[in-house]
Design an enzyme around this catalytic site. Sequence first.
Site, PDB file in Angstrom:
ATOM      1  N   HIS A 187      33.137  45.482  40.165  1.00 59.36           N
ATOM      2  CA  HIS A 187      34.343  45.626  41.000  1.00 59.36           C
ATOM      3  C   HIS A 187      35.622  45.133  40.329  1.00 59.36           C
ATOM      4  O   HIS A 187      36.685  45.674  40.560  1.00 59.36           O
ATOM      5  CB  HIS A 187      34.137  44.990  42.390  1.00 59.36           C
ATOM      6  CG  HIS A 187      34.282  43.510  42.442  1.00 59.36           C
ATOM      7  ND1 HIS A 187      33.312  42.644  41.984  1.00 59.36           N
ATOM      8  CD2 HIS A 187      35.293  42.721  42.895  1.00 59.36           C
ATOM      9  CE1 HIS A 187      33.713  41.400  42.165  1.00 59.36           C
ATOM     10  NE2 HIS A 187      34.909  41.413  42.711  1.00 59.36           N
ATOM     11  N   LYS A 207      40.006  44.529  35.228  1.00 58.08           N
ATOM     12  CA  LYS A 207      40.864  43.436  34.735  1.00 58.08           C
ATOM     13  C   LYS A 207      40.873  43.361  33.215  1.00 58.08           C
ATOM     14  O   LYS A 207      41.717  42.693  32.626  1.00 58.08           O
ATOM     15  CB  LYS A 207      40.411  42.103  35.341  1.00 58.08           C
ATOM     16  CG  LYS A 207      40.743  42.009  36.817  1.00 58.08           C
ATOM     17  CD  LYS A 207      40.464  40.643  37.406  1.00 58.08           C
ATOM     18  CE  LYS A 207      40.870  40.611  38.879  1.00 58.08           C
ATOM     19  NZ  LYS A 207      40.364  39.396  39.566  1.00 58.08           N
TER      20      LYS A 207
END
Lengths: 378, 378
Positions: free
Chosen positions: B240, B244
């Site tokens: 998830h 990043k």
Amino acid sequence: MEEKVRQLECLTQFSALINSTLDPELVREKALEATCALIGCETASLYLVDRKTGELYWETALGDAGRQLKNTVRLPINDRSIAGYVAMSGESLIINDVQNDPRHFKKASTQSSFRTYTMLCAPLKARDSVIGVLQALNKLPSVPRRQSMHDWADFFESDLRLLESLGHQVAIAIENSRLYTDLKQSFYGTVEALSEAVEKKDRYTGGHTQRVVYYSMCIARHMNLSTEEMERIRLAALMHDIGKIGIEDRILKKQNPLDGDERSIMQKHPELGYDIMSRVEGLRDVVAGMRYHHERWDGGGYPSGLAGVEIPLVARIIAVADAFDAMVSNRPYRKGHPASKAYEEITGNAGTQFDPVVVDAFTIAFTAGEFIQSDITD
Amino acid sequence: MEEKVRQLECLTQFSALINSTLDPELVREKALEATCALIGCETASLYLVDRKTGELYWETALGDAGRQLKNTVRLPINDRSIAGYVAMSGESLIINDVQNDPRHFKKASTQSSFRTYTMLCAPLKARDSVIGVLQALNKLPSVPRRQSMHDWADFFESDLRLLESLGHQVAIAIENSRLYTDLKQSFYGTVEALSEAVEKKDRYTGGHTQRVVYYSMCIARHMNLSTEEMERIRLAALMHDIGKIGIEDRILKKQNPLDGDERSIMQKHPELGYDIMSRVEGLRDVVAGMRYHHERWDGGGYPSGLAGVEIPLVARIIAVADAFDAMVSNRPYRKGHPASKAYEEITGNAGTQFDPVVVDAFTIAFTAGEFIQSDITD
């Protein structure tokens, strides 16, 4: 009755044979060989359902005729072809006069000069849906006849029952190999995608990971390695730079050549990659390959200064592939070298920087043109 | 002869049954059921070779006695036990007086109050090595006798041949399920390791990904989802925050709260993750779950402002798990909230921020204590 026992024993053995691999191509090949041996017919063919279009495609058949037809025949699932009808209805069929059956798909015969006279056709069902169709073609007469080639025997209900049983085993084996292959593709695809995301931060031009995988496999193919070893090389090459995830942006993204301190931070990437990945149970050998791809054959590399065969073979192969790509790729501060120069550099360093045996395989691959890709400096 | 045909037909069916799953536990269970049905015996048991220690361990047996013994019996591969001998020699055995066989391992009987009188024991061979041992215990008499429970029939050579054939199929099925499971573990382990490497750059305290996976699975278990759906949730939760990877260090590593601009860059991570992973063929549904884990039930989230059931269920589940962990975790600039406060916050936002049905499942899991982990803020 004895014949029945013999057939059932064969069926059990074939079931083991078909299931004993998860390689989809081998499963299909063994399924067709088993069909011919069990049913006693001239050849066999296999249609599979294309999961995207819902059509049947002629996946494979034994012999040259089959190979010619591969990927050329596609049939909708309806009653206008024999295989289409069987896939649609889920029923199996005995057709002992194929040439006069209106559903017979004649294009296959025209293209391959193969003629079907008698046929069994059974659906392949896995988890309640039809995934394909298995056909036995031209039953061999039990006593060889001295007449024309066309003198095939008729198929009977008992032959069909046997093909259905075999089809049940084949469907399961195909489904298992698909599940395995799909999982593998997801795994490799994920690692590739993440490696490239890391790579995007780097000063390399794009596609470095993919090219190192490609070059490593080119070299490995000339070294007579096992399938397992080849897989390990592919994965290690996919992961070789993944430790750069732990290197700071300011170093990864620097547009000028790195200074001494920066270089020594950058040189931590194989060890960082090892730290990240080494706890993954099934990847120990792969990770070792990744960790040592900057070692030198003469012991002068990093991180551990290993030399010669202390360095895992996987790492020695990736070292050559990686060095080649580094030399030919453009950098923000210099243009890539021509492939011929990189080639000389690598062969000139056989025995010092690089494993001479790996360089031999590299030389074979390079001179065969395998290292010249159009997208080499894309 | 008719009996023989019946048995062989059974064998074929069992082979299909055993191979029709790649779940190791189901394979083993079906193998034992098939052994009892095919051989006609009171129970059956399965030893597997531990790949690390080289010992045999009692993997499973049917019935309560078998369950009691699981993981308690370990045998070296030598001639001092029946199973050890069979694994060592690769030969199968018929023993019709087990209690007087010096190799009989009595601990099992003592622990389980189960007594073995007659036994067939066959090695499980896959790719030329023994991976385990299959036993059929206490043959049922073909005509029920009115005497004591101990009055078992003798096993014959023909029973053993049948067990060997079944063992061949079982060995293949076990090996295939192992290959599949190993690959899956490597895949999930890799994604987890890489997610955590990305996470280390983030201001979260460590272990966020693992906890979100754990919480998501807790919620999902109370929602009656299929195995496939559960797998998709696990993978999407593992991935998830992987986007990043594309966020600059200066924002990820900032020790103070983010300002408006920084926050809007940080909010690109679901979309960045999607960009990286969406080209992986088999992961389309997984990636969709990952992409929308910051959407809100009332439509006020990002990146797309989806509302209600437009948001994939996977994403609605991860949203709750992620929000809970964000609230209870420490930040460099603030201490994490107590779990009870996070619980109130989530239930108070059912129908606005969160899917009320998911919050119901969360509530069940939370009140059952499933969200209290000792390492919650490690």
